[in-house]
Design an enzyme around this catalytic site. Structure first.
Site, PDB file in Angstrom:
ATOM      1  N   ILE A 137       0.871  -1.169   0.000  1.00  0.00           N
ATOM      2  CA  ILE A 137       0.000   0.000   0.000  1.00  0.00           C
ATOM      3  C   ILE A 137       0.910   1.221   0.000  1.00  0.00           C
ATOM      4  O   ILE A 137       2.063   1.160   0.420  1.00  0.00           O
ATOM      5  CB  ILE A 137      -0.974   0.024   1.196  1.00  0.00           C
ATOM      6  CG1 ILE A 137      -0.225  -0.122   2.534  1.00  0.00           C
ATOM      7  CG2 ILE A 137      -2.028  -1.053   1.067  1.00  0.00           C
ATOM      8  CD1 ILE A 137      -1.160  -0.061   3.744  1.00  0.00           C
ATOM      9  N   ASP A 138       0.400   2.332  -0.506  1.00  0.00           N
ATOM     10  CA  ASP A 138       1.218   3.526  -0.666  1.00  0.00           C
ATOM     11  C   ASP A 138       1.717   4.065   0.675  1.00  0.00           C
ATOM     12  O   ASP A 138       1.120   3.795   1.728  1.00  0.00           O
ATOM     13  CB  ASP A 138       0.421   4.620  -1.384  1.00  0.00           C
ATOM     14  CG  ASP A 138      -0.007   4.204  -2.784  1.00  0.00           C
ATOM     15  OD1 ASP A 138       0.735   3.426  -3.418  1.00  0.00           O
ATOM     16  OD2 ASP A 138      -1.081   4.649  -3.234  1.00  0.00           O
ATOM     17  N   LYS A 139       2.767   4.835   0.609  1.00  0.00           N
ATOM     18  CA  LYS A 139       3.379   5.417   1.817  1.00  0.00           C
ATOM     19  C   LYS A 139       2.336   6.112   2.699  1.00  0.00           C
ATOM     20  O   LYS A 139       2.306   5.897   3.919  1.00  0.00           O
ATOM     21  CB  LYS A 139       4.464   6.415   1.407  1.00  0.00           C
ATOM     22  CG  LYS A 139       5.049   7.209   2.569  1.00  0.00           C
ATOM     23  CD  LYS A 139       6.007   8.284   2.069  1.00  0.00           C
ATOM     24  CE  LYS A 139       6.472   9.170   3.223  1.00  0.00           C
ATOM     25  NZ  LYS A 139       7.346  10.273   2.759  1.00  0.00           N
ATOM     26  N   THR A 141      -0.909   5.776   2.698  1.00  0.00           N
ATOM     27  CA  THR A 141      -2.098   4.976   2.978  1.00  0.00           C
ATOM     28  C   THR A 141      -1.796   4.121   4.206  1.00  0.00           C
ATOM     29  O   THR A 141      -0.752   3.483   4.282  1.00  0.00           O
ATOM     30  CB  THR A 141      -2.447   4.065   1.785  1.00  0.00           C
ATOM     31  OG1 THR A 141      -2.727   4.879   0.640  1.00  0.00           O
ATOM     32  CG2 THR A 141      -3.662   3.207   2.092  1.00  0.00           C
ATOM     33  N   ARG A 238      -7.122   5.542  -5.928  1.00  0.00           N
ATOM     34  CA  ARG A 238      -6.853   6.964  -6.161  1.00  0.00           C
ATOM     35  C   ARG A 238      -7.143   7.351  -7.609  1.00  0.00           C
ATOM     36  O   ARG A 238      -7.755   8.394  -7.885  1.00  0.00           O
ATOM     37  CB  ARG A 238      -5.403   7.284  -5.784  1.00  0.00           C
ATOM     38  CG  ARG A 238      -5.086   7.006  -4.324  1.00  0.00           C
ATOM     39  CD  ARG A 238      -3.593   6.963  -4.051  1.00  0.00           C
ATOM     40  NE  ARG A 238      -2.949   8.245  -4.290  1.00  0.00           N
ATOM     41  CZ  ARG A 238      -1.632   8.427  -4.272  1.00  0.00           C
ATOM     42  NH1 ARG A 238      -0.824   7.390  -4.022  1.00  0.00           N
ATOM     43  NH2 ARG A 238      -1.117   9.610  -4.492  1.00  0.00           N
TER      44      ARG A 238
END
Length: 304
Positions: A137-139, A141, A238
């Site tokens: 998962i993104d930084k 998130t 997103r």
């Protein structure tokens, strides 16, 4: 480098080379074998072959097993929020702002650094910079991630992701008021033509992407939603929410310039469910919304 020589017997003829080798040694995963073949470390009758090569009787297979890479990622003691752990898998709740795995120029302070200090047995399929990491998962998130502690577990979890049987539900705050109570976004995602660091909905060099959403609460200018992933493309939620006109609050890449100041997108991976690789039992975990997410919700409610 260790060299192994194998001769194809009657019962193995007609089988794919990657299947033959992954059943030859218990420690050789199919994914690992496929990588060796791609790296031309496997030859049949002194010739380089592809992973889909079907073995013939008396084929002479030579496997050049590479020496283990020296792990140069440093283990760092961290106060990880572990939700579940056994000999095969680990479920961790990643905080917002933490990068999942090291990359060139960013080798410290990542989730992987903390995992290496927490446990020594992590799968090696993804190499020295991403041990144990099945998905990301993104930084900015927050939320739940599956971690594999051996190659068997890794392959099982990856196959579940590929087969779309993993439950992944996210909570998000988006700009605008969504009038539909629920919906499905089915739009392929690929690399942006002009900005190679961004993803976009496109039919060029793209992959299928499906996101289901339902409205949890509406405000004057925002909507609180739950998004469930059917696929797991980079930045999928997103990109998809921007595509339908409701970008995530705080998203520095896909959101509007004038947004709430929360240092990154309001997105939380709250629910994660999967079939345990060994017990075959379905497990599901839920992590509550983090404090910073709740603060944004409160700010919106006060101003509506």
């Amino acid at each position: 480098m260790n060299i192994i020589e194998i001769q194809v017997s009657e019962e193995l003829k007609g089988e794919r080379i990657d299947k033959v080798l992954s059943t030859y040694e218990n420690d050789w995963s199919r994914t690992q074998v496929q990588q060796w073949i791609k790296d031309q470390l496997v030859k049949v009758n002194e010739k380089v072959i592809k992973t889909n090569y079907k073995c013939q009787l008396n084929d002479a297979i030579v496997v050049n097993i590479p020496d283990p890479e020296i792990l140069d990622v440093v283990a760092e003691e961290m106060n990880l929020d572990i939700y579940y752990e056994d000999a095969d898998v680990l479920i961790v709740n990643k905080p917002k702002g933490m990068v999942v795995h090291p990359a060139p120029g960013h080798l410290n302070g990542t989730l992987v650094n903390g995992l290496m200090a927490h446990c020594k047995d992590l799968s090696g399929i993804n190499g020295i910079l991403r041990p144990g990491i099945v998905h990301r998962i993104d930084k900015d998130t927050s939320g739940l991630l599956m971690v594999a502690k051996n190659d068997m577990a890794h392959e099982s979890l990856v196959n579940q992701l590929v087969n779309k049987t993993v439950t992944r539900k996210y909570k998000a705050i988006v700009h605008g008021v969504i009038l539909h109570d629920n919906g499905t976004i089915d739009a392929p995602i690929g690399r942006h033509k002009q900005d190679r660091q961004s993803m976009t909905v496109t039919n060029v060099s793209s992959k299928d992407a499906v996101t289901h959403f339902r409205v949890l609460e509406r405000f004057n200018d925002f909507t609180f939603v739950e998004c469930q992933l059917e696929t797991g493309r980079t930045h999928q939620i997103r990109v998809h929410m921007k595509y339908i006109g409701f970008p995530l609050v705080g998203d520095p890449k896909y959101g509007p310039k004038k947004t709430l100041d929360i240092n990154g997108q309001a997105l939380h991976a709250g629910v994660l469910g999967f079939i345990h690789p060994r017990s075959k039992e379905y497990l599901e975990f839920e992590a509550p919304l983090p404090t910073e997410f709740l603060d944004v919700m409160e700010q919106i409610k006060i101003n509506r």
